[in-house]
Enzyme design. Structure first.
Site, PDB file in Angstrom:
ATOM      1  N   GLY A 119      40.963  56.545  65.825  1.00  0.00           N
ATOM      2  CA  GLY A 119      41.976  57.045  66.733  1.00  0.00           C
ATOM      3  C   GLY A 119      43.190  57.470  65.968  1.00  0.00           C
ATOM      4  O   GLY A 119      43.459  56.997  64.860  1.00  0.00           O
ATOM      5  N   GLY A 172      47.239  58.149  66.888  1.00  0.00           N
ATOM      6  CA  GLY A 172      48.283  58.161  67.895  1.00  0.00           C
ATOM      7  C   GLY A 172      49.498  58.862  67.333  1.00  0.00           C
ATOM      8  O   GLY A 172      49.475  59.367  66.208  1.00  0.00           O
ATOM      9  N   GLY A 173      50.533  58.898  68.143  1.00  0.00           N
ATOM     10  CA  GLY A 173      51.748  59.527  67.669  1.00  0.00           C
ATOM     11  C   GLY A 173      52.326  58.806  66.465  1.00  0.00           C
ATOM     12  O   GLY A 173      53.002  59.399  65.633  1.00  0.00           O
ATOM     13  N   PHE A 174      52.040  57.534  66.344  1.00  0.00           N
ATOM     14  CA  PHE A 174      52.716  56.739  65.333  1.00  0.00           C
ATOM     15  C   PHE A 174      51.852  56.422  64.130  1.00  0.00           C
ATOM     16  O   PHE A 174      52.310  55.836  63.169  1.00  0.00           O
ATOM     17  CB  PHE A 174      53.194  55.417  65.921  1.00  0.00           C
ATOM     18  CG  PHE A 174      53.975  55.608  67.185  1.00  0.00           C
ATOM     19  CD1 PHE A 174      55.066  56.468  67.200  1.00  0.00           C
ATOM     20  CD2 PHE A 174      53.616  54.958  68.352  1.00  0.00           C
ATOM     21  CE1 PHE A 174      55.784  56.663  68.364  1.00  0.00           C
ATOM     22  CE2 PHE A 174      54.338  55.153  69.508  1.00  0.00           C
ATOM     23  CZ  PHE A 174      55.431  55.999  69.533  1.00  0.00           C
ATOM     24  N   GLY A 175      50.604  56.749  64.201  1.00  0.00           N
ATOM     25  CA  GLY A 175      49.781  56.409  63.051  1.00  0.00           C
ATOM     26  C   GLY A 175      48.320  56.523  63.351  1.00  0.00           C
ATOM     27  O   GLY A 175      47.913  57.076  64.376  1.00  0.00           O
ATOM     28  N   VAL A 219      44.372  54.758  63.436  1.00  0.00           N
ATOM     29  CA  VAL A 219      43.651  53.513  63.665  1.00  0.00           C
ATOM     30  C   VAL A 219      42.288  53.600  62.991  1.00  0.00           C
ATOM     31  O   VAL A 219      41.584  54.593  63.134  1.00  0.00           O
ATOM     32  CB  VAL A 219      43.455  53.257  65.173  1.00  0.00           C
ATOM     33  CG1 VAL A 219      42.873  51.870  65.378  1.00  0.00           C
ATOM     34  CG2 VAL A 219      44.766  53.402  65.911  1.00  0.00           C
ATOM     35  N   LYS A 256      45.523  49.192  62.876  1.00  0.00           N
ATOM     36  CA  LYS A 256      46.487  50.235  63.213  1.00  0.00           C
ATOM     37  C   LYS A 256      47.519  50.324  62.109  1.00  0.00           C
ATOM     38  O   LYS A 256      48.232  49.367  61.834  1.00  0.00           O
ATOM     39  CB  LYS A 256      47.149  49.897  64.549  1.00  0.00           C
ATOM     40  CG  LYS A 256      48.209  50.882  64.942  1.00  0.00           C
ATOM     41  CD  LYS A 256      48.789  50.557  66.305  1.00  0.00           C
ATOM     42  CE  LYS A 256      47.779  50.790  67.395  1.00  0.00           C
ATOM     43  NZ  LYS A 256      48.396  50.632  68.732  1.00  0.00           N
ATOM     44  N   ASP A 261      55.124  51.316  78.123  1.00  0.00           N
ATOM     45  CA  ASP A 261      54.276  52.498  77.944  1.00  0.00           C
ATOM     46  C   ASP A 261      52.896  52.252  78.564  1.00  0.00           C
ATOM     47  O   ASP A 261      51.870  52.410  77.915  1.00  0.00           O
ATOM     48  CB  ASP A 261      54.169  52.842  76.455  1.00  0.00           C
ATOM     49  CG  ASP A 261      53.705  54.283  76.241  1.00  0.00           C
ATOM     50  OD1 ASP A 261      53.669  55.047  77.227  1.00  0.00           O
ATOM     51  OD2 ASP A 261      53.373  54.623  75.095  1.00  0.00           O
TER      52      ASP A 261
END
Ligand SMILES: *[C@@H]1O[C@H](CO)[C@@H](O)[C@H](O)[C@H]1NC(C)=O
Ligand SMILES: *[C@@H]1O[C@H](CO)[C@@H](O)[C@H](O)[C@H]1NC(C)=O
Ligand SMILES: *[C@@H]1O[C@H](CO)[C@@H](O)[C@H](O)[C@H]1NC(C)=O
Ligand SMILES: *[C@@H]1O[C@H](CO)[C@@H](O)[C@H](O)[C@H]1NC(C)=O
Ligand SMILES: *[C@@H]1O[C@H](CO)[C@@H](O)[C@H](O)[C@H]1NC(C)=O
Ligand SMILES: *[C@@H]1O[C@H](CO)[C@@H](O)[C@H](O)[C@H]1NC(C)=O
Length: 936
Positions: free
Chosen positions: A612, A614-617, A619, A633, A728
């Site tokens: 995966g 995500g916006g932040f990093g 996975v 993550k 969120d």
């Protein structure tokens, strides 16, 4: 002319005795001789769908031998129609049916001779077999039919008498050695089918039908003094259904004519193979009248723009020397379709012509010409509509290979009908190309990774001449790799199987020539091989995914997912080992495991498997020493690492334990990077499951997931002090374990992240579409912010729609739901993938709850505790559902409430309706009616 609702419905048939009386003597003998034994002319295939009591029987009316559908279809369930409709069933075949609750497309495969012409007929008698009264409820009850890979027609049983039968026919050229008939779930009820008939036609018949044009039956009527409601085999050797033109003499000035004289056929036009019984019988009108109107109208299900093809049949059966000349008009157009027509005596003649019809009705007029002495006459007509043959079947060599593969590995999935075509029903795991210019689609990629394949590697994979990529990793393939000279394959991934022996030269050479990307790691074959295709990593022990057996592939392929962030001061990438030096002491005592960077590298196999982003990093999938699967993550933002909030937050999270919260297993922290290690959730996230195609969630699963998520949030809000606001809540943050238990992820983290990055607080505090409107005004985050977001999640669960989408303008889900309900009913918002299988009684409660969560003022929203208690009331549901809807109701066929879009209607007909053993009230893809004569 009378309006449709005033028209009589004729529900009519005659006893066997009168029926037989009508058949020519020659045929009578044939019938008498064959009544005892079944006769099926060569190539006839008579399938009684859902037949279970016996495998075959000889039909008493037609003498045709009907067989069970078992060997022609792989899916669906057999049912009998409800007992109360049994006695009135038109024939034996209508008593049973096969229903297809699962899957979007379910196909029958009928054996044919390639390029031969066939008539295919399907019949549908609902008979309230499922006790749901679907045809009478009022909500839409319809499904689609495909002939091969092209759309054929819609079967619309909305507001339909459950005892009535609908039939659909198509005349088509078989593209290959089989043709499929598919039922398409259009989200408005479960498709089913009662009978399927295949009738070979002569190549010369219906000359307008060819490889690129099929025709769908619209109406087929015979005239004269006909006693049977339906004339079919053995009178018609091709077993077409001809409806008798029923009328009464006193309200309509009909004059019937018949002849036992032999009717010859004109040379070159024996294209319709009409039975003598139909050619020898005609109707004309009283000599005082000069024209005759025929109106044919389509059912509501048909498109408004139709290309129609009427075919008229005429034989002069005796005119005593007078002239009979008439023109044939399509009433909407001034010029005649056919002028100055004079039926030849005892010679069959016909005419046919395509024309485009806007609207569902077509009117024809037979009008006497000024110099004609006699009024028009007609024996029969047929009307067809064009079926576009746009899509091609998959190349037959690919079809054959896939058939072998499917049978060998017993793959179920949605592998039904043609593998590639039409595009929206391509088999899961396949990628096809669709060349232009009349060529057949080809299969270019097969991805059956993690599909639980057992046994040897099938050589058919290697033989597929267009296949470029083959991924069979993570299965349980055994034996050796077959030696076959592959030519088109550029990628073969067989990693993580049980393959043994040696690697065939044919493959090895291609690999060495750089033409093939090969992956074999995780197979016994690699024990002695150090080559890079066997993986250069130490930890390549084969891991058999135990979920692979349980989880259908679609999910599995997308499944792997979750999480975020690691950060390193990125521009100048240092060598990996540098990071190991930054492991340092933390000042806080944290109960969960602290990983070093080196350990993370090891468990994620050098960060190879990304599950995966995500916006932040990113996975990564990882496996701990004890074989537990984890999601790692890795955070990308540097400043997080420096944030003083991060470790305290991890400390808090490590203390939060609930069955509906994703468990934090550990973390990694040093100056340059941060990572969080969570339990791995094999079923991925809720967004993926809701948007996924074939294996969607059922109603009950959805409600369970909603309840799980609500309980997770309730725990954060109510059981933690101080309360943890998730900030969120959204479907991508609701993850599913292998038992579909929902767990909330990413709670709390947005706070840590937010503190370090105040300038992007809106991103961290929520996602577009889920954001509490009050937050914009106050910038206050409270537990009610989460409740709002949960309301959106709940609507997504019910509707399957994303929070914001185009329809056709951008619309926010709650507004879309409100609008749909205002313009229709609460049932209109339910996810079509549920195929009407949902608990109607609790639907309103769930929608009300969601709307309540979405109140603008946070004070009006319920707490998560209240949400949980409402959701609990809606579960369990499975048992209640049956009894609530299973009261059968029988409606009078004559009941004005029943729409008669398919019914045979005749204005001015008598009110007599007949009961009988044959089709009790047939009707067709079209409706026929005749209007009064008004001209003189
Ligand atoms: C149907 O008729 C055929 C003869 O035409 C006979 O051989 C067969 O046994 C009959 N089948 C049944 C189920 O009665
Ligand atoms: C296919 O052709 C063969 C030979 O002409 C014939 O016996 C058979 O009945 C045909 N099958 C179908 C389904 O038309
Ligand atoms: C099949 O057999 C069962 C049990 O004998 C009977 O109840 C049912 O009515 C039969 N179905 C049909 C369609 O004849
Ligand atoms: C052909 O396939 C396309 C894409 O799947 C589909 O949109 C179209 O309706 C199909 N045409 C027919 C005649 O079924
Ligand atoms: C199906 O029939 C119903 C009732 O006649 C009609 O309201 C509806 O528009 C039809 N639907 C379609 C898609 O043809
Ligand atoms: C894989 O196949 C082997 C040999 O047939 C069998 O013993 C083993 O149980 C299979 N494993 C799985 C996960 O099916």
């Amino acid at each position: 002319m009378l309006k449709q609702k005033d028209l009589m419905v004729i529900s009519y048939s005659c006893s066997a005795g009168t029926k037989l009386a009508w058949i020519l003597s020659l045929l009578l003998i044939l019938v008498a001789a064959t009544q005892v034994h079944g006769v099926s002319p060569p190539g006839f295939l008579n399938i009684d769908c859902g037949l279970t009591n016996r495998s075959t029987y000889n039909d008493t009316d037609t003498t045709l031998t009907y067989v069970s559908d078992r060997e022609f279809v792989e899916s669906g369930k057999s049912y009998d129609i409800m007992a109360q409709y049994m006695a009135g069933a038109a024939n034996e075949q209508e008593k049973t049916l096969r229903s297809f609750p699962d899957g979007q497309r379910n196909c029958y495969t009928l054996p044919t001779n390639s390029t031969k012409k066939y008539l295919i007929r399907a019949t549908f008698t609902y008979g309230n077999y499922d006790g749901l009264n679907s045809s009478e409820k009022g909500s839409l009850f319809l499904f689609g039919l495909h002939i091969g890979v092209n759309f054929w027609t819609t079967v619309n049983l909305t507001k339909w008498d459950p005892s009535n039968t609908v039939w659909k026919e198509v005349i088509t050229v078989a593209p290959d050695k089989s043709v499929s008939v598919c039922l398409i779930n259009m989200g408005s009820g479960t498709p089913f089918i009662s009978t399927l008939d295949l009738r070979p036609l002569q190549d010369t018949m219906y000359p307008f039908v060819n490889a690129s044009t099929s025709v769908s039956y619209f109406s087929r009527i015979r005239f004269g003094s006909v006693d049977e409601y339906i004339t079919r085999f053995p009178t018609d050797q091709y077993d077409r259904f001809w409806e008798g033109w029923v009328f009464t003499m006193h309200t309509f000035p009909w004059v019937n004519k018949s002849s036992n004289g032999k009717v010859a056929e004109l040379p070159n036009i024996d294209t319709f193979g009409l039975p003598p019984a139909i050619l020898g019988s005609a109707s004309t009108i009283n000599g005082n009248y000069s024209w005759l109107n025929i109106s044919v109208s389509a059912s509501n299900s048909l498109a408004t723009d139709l290309e129609l093809l009427p075919v008229f049949h005429f034989v002069e059966l005796g005119n005593n020397g007078s002239k009979r000349i008439f023109d044939i008009y399509n009433v909407d157009e001034p010029q005649a379709l056919f002028s100055n027509f004079s039926p030849p005596s005892f010679l069959s003649s016909m005419f046919h012509n395509w024309f485009l019809r806007k609207g569902r009705r077509a009117y024809f007029q037979l009008r006497k010409t000024p110099d004609s002495q006699l009024p028009p006459l007609i024996n029969a007509y047929e009307v067809y509509s064009r079926v576009q043959v746009e899509n091609f079947t998959t190349a037959s060599s690919d079809v054959d290979s896939m058939k072998t593969i499917k049978e060998k590995y017993m793959v179920i999935k949605n592998w039904n009908g043609d593998p590639c075509s039409p595009r929206e029903y391509v088999w899961n795991g396949l990628t096809c190309t669709y060349p232009n210019g009349g060529q057949n689609p080809r299969i270019i990629e097969i991805n059956l990774s993690g599909s639980g394949l057992q046994g040897e590697l099938e050589i058919s994979f290697m033989k597929m001449s267009s296949l470029k990529k083959l991924d069979l990793s993570h299965n349980n393939l055994t034996g050796t790799i077959p030696d076959y000279q592959v030519n088109s394959l550029t990628v073969i991934d067989l990693s993580n199987n049980q393959l043994n022996g040696s690697i065939p030269d044919s493959i090895l050479q291609r690999y060495k020539a750089g033409l093939l990307e090969l992956r074999l790691e995780g197979n016994p074959i690699c024990t002695k091989v150090r080559a890079s295709y066997c993986g250069n990593k130490k930890n390549t022990r084969t891991r058999i995914l135990l979920i692979s057996v349980l989880v259908p592939v679609t999910s599995l392929l997308v499944v792997l997912f979750i999480f975020w962030r690691l950060c390193w001061k990125g521009k100048s990438r240092k060598s990996e080992d540098d990071y190991d030096m930054y492991e340092e002491e933390t000042p806080l005592h944290i109960d969960i495991r602290r990983f070093t960077y080196a350990e993370l590298k090891l468990i994620t196999n050098n960060f190879q498997s990304i599950i995966g982003k995500g916006g932040f990093g990113t996975v990564y999938h990882g496996i701990l020493e004890n074989n537990d699967e984890v999601a790692v993550k890795v955070l990308v933002e540097t400043s997080i690492a420096e944030s003083k909030d991060f470790l305290p937050e991890v400390q808090t999270l490590s203390k939060v334990h609930h069955k509906n919260l994703v468990a934090l297993v550990g973390y990694c922290q040093n100056k340059k990077c941060l990572a969080l290690v969570y339990d791995f959730m094999p079923r991925g996230n809720l967004q993926q499951l809701l948007r996924g195609g074939y294996d969607s969630l059922n109603w009950e699963e959805r409600l369970h997931i909603a309840l799980d998520a609500a309980q997770g949030l309730e725990y954060l809000h109510e059981s933690c002090t101080p309360s943890i606001v998730h900030r969120d809540v959204k479907t991508p943050n609701i993850l599913l374990d292998k038992n579909l238990v929902a767990k909330i992820s990413d709670f709390g983290l947005s706070r840590a992240f937010n503190a370090a990055h105040t300038h992007i607080s809106t991103v961290a505090a929520g996602t577009l579409g889920y954001l509490d409107p009050e937050y914009h005004a106050t910038f206050q985050l409270t537990v009610k912010t989460d409740v709002y977001s949960f309301g959106i999640v709940l609507l997504e669960i019910v509707t399957g729609q994303p929070p914001v989408f185009m329809d056709p303008q951008t619309v926010h889900l709650p507004n879309w739901v409100r609008q749909k309900i205002a313009n229709g009913s609460v049932h209109d918002v339910v996810d079509k993938k549920l195929l009407d299988q949902y608990d109607a009684t609790h639907l309103q409660t769930v929608i009300d709850l969601a709307m309540n969560c979405l109140e603008n003022a946070s004070i009006d929203r319920p707490s998560m505790t209240e949400v949980v208690s409402v959701l609990k009331v809606c579960l369990p549901i499975s048992s209640e559902r049956q009894s609530a809807t299973s009261t059968p109701r029988k409606k009078n066929v004559m009941d004005a409430e029943i729409p008669r879009q398919f019914q045979l209607m005749i204005s001015g007909a008598s009110t007599t309706s007949y009961e009988g053993s044959s089709f009790q009230s047939g009707y067709t893809g079209g409706v026929s009616e005749i209007s009064h004569i008004s001209g003189r």
